[in-house]
Design a protein around this motif. Sequence first.
Motif, PDB file in Angstrom:
ATOM      1  N   LYS A   1      -6.865   3.382   5.033  1.00  0.00           N
ATOM      2  CA  LYS A   1      -8.162   2.682   4.994  1.00  0.00           C
ATOM      3  C   LYS A   1      -8.093   1.240   4.438  1.00  0.00           C
ATOM      4  O   LYS A   1      -8.978   0.380   4.880  1.00  0.00           O
ATOM      5  CB  LYS A   1      -9.286   3.589   4.211  1.00  0.00           C
ATOM      6  N   ASP A   2      -7.142   1.091   3.464  1.00  0.00           N
ATOM      7  CA  ASP A   2      -7.148  -0.326   2.986  1.00  0.00           C
ATOM      8  C   ASP A   2      -6.451  -1.288   3.467  1.00  0.00           C
ATOM      9  O   ASP A   2      -6.087  -2.389   2.767  1.00  0.00           O
ATOM     10  CB  ASP A   2      -6.744   0.012   1.397  1.00  0.00           C
TER      11      ASP A   2
ATOM     12  N   ARG B   1     -10.551 -10.342   3.355  1.00  0.00           N
ATOM     13  CA  ARG B   1     -11.675  -9.271   3.359  1.00  0.00           C
ATOM     14  C   ARG B   1     -11.925  -9.330   4.818  1.00  0.00           C
ATOM     15  O   ARG B   1     -12.072 -10.307   5.563  1.00  0.00           O
ATOM     16  CB  ARG B   1     -12.885  -9.691   2.575  1.00  0.00           C
TER      17      ARG B   1
ATOM     18  N   GLU C   1      -5.879   6.825   1.744  1.00  0.00           N
ATOM     19  CA  GLU C   1      -6.230   5.546   1.309  1.00  0.00           C
ATOM     20  C   GLU C   1      -5.652   4.425   1.632  1.00  0.00           C
ATOM     21  O   GLU C   1      -6.001   3.261   1.669  1.00  0.00           O
ATOM     22  CB  GLU C   1      -6.137   5.723  -0.589  1.00  0.00           C
TER      23      GLU C   1
ATOM     24  N   LYS D   1       0.753  -1.398  -0.172  1.00  0.00           N
ATOM     25  CA  LYS D   1       0.154  -0.036  -0.212  1.00  0.00           C
ATOM     26  C   LYS D   1       0.912   1.227  -0.173  1.00  0.00           C
ATOM     27  O   LYS D   1       0.386   2.436  -0.056  1.00  0.00           O
ATOM     28  CB  LYS D   1      -0.898   0.021   1.226  1.00  0.00           C
TER      29      LYS D   1
END
Length: 344
Positions: free
Chosen positions: A185-186, A265, A182, A175
């Motif tokens: 958050k990811d 996830r 971003e 990341k």
Amino acid sequence: MLSGAASDKTVLDLQDVLQRFAFDNVCKIAFGHDPACLLPSLPQTEFADAFEVATQLSSERFRAPILIFWKIKRFFNVGSEKCLKIAISRVRDFAKKIVREKKQELAGKSSLESVDLLSRFLNSGHSDEDFATDIVISFILSGRDTTSAALTWFFWLIYKHPEVENEILKEIKEKSDMPVYEEVKDMVYVHASLCESMRLYPPVPTDGKLAMEDDVLPDGTVVKKGTLVTYAPYATGRMEKIWGSDWSMFKPERWLERDEAGKWRFVGRDPYTYPVFQAGPRICLGKEMAFLQMKRVVAGILRRFKVVPATEDDGFQPVFLAYLTAKMKGGFPIKVERSSRFMD
């Protein structure tokens, strides 16, 4: 600070450093005030010291074997109750000073320019000084000790579980080219690791609510008005009935599942199963900001450093202290090593 410790091979108390960071951070966000506790010299600050004393002595009241003892000491203003009274006075004086200065600042402006929470709060009509002072203290208590406690135990756990640290490093590296928000958050695996860490070592180990009216709990338990109801996230996070026979394992994967593309996830739990951030109408308003801060700190530190406990005892196990917020007994002394894991 960490660069200096790595170069000089000095020992830092990570718990203290994280508390200072969280204190400076919440003061900036909530009040637009920087107490500068995280200067490299690690200055002693009267307010932060008084705040620490006040929270510790307040929580000890609940653990007194005979409650009348602390009430007697309070009546005669002796011992720990005298210390608590002095500490609370210093905390409130500091908080009132912030409120008064903020009121003066806002009085000289025709429109709201400040983005801090206290400015918005005062500007919305909540101008009572005592009420605003309570809000200031509440902001600090919720923003300083909880975030730092969560991160302190997190860094201990990932040191003890290098396989988890490697997965976190892999995600950080993936990341690293994203914009900051971003990127954070990811970070699914980091998020899961933080949730798992707080399952075992919740920043608020026990919490209580006072019934304002007669009520009945879902299992039929009758709760009369004025009853104090206490629940324990620390115990809930270690129940085999909820988390399975491997409840004692630090296992971020219990919060994850693979999607169709094979990527992780995040799968959350309902707040009543995982009450670390409370639940219902009293759910923590700063939950998302707390995760944002913690993931940013984790990525920022692990990208450049490895955190190693400064103890020669391989079997060392820190002691969990359950005050109003969790603490690691004696602090968390660490050595900082520069990491070359991102140099390639």
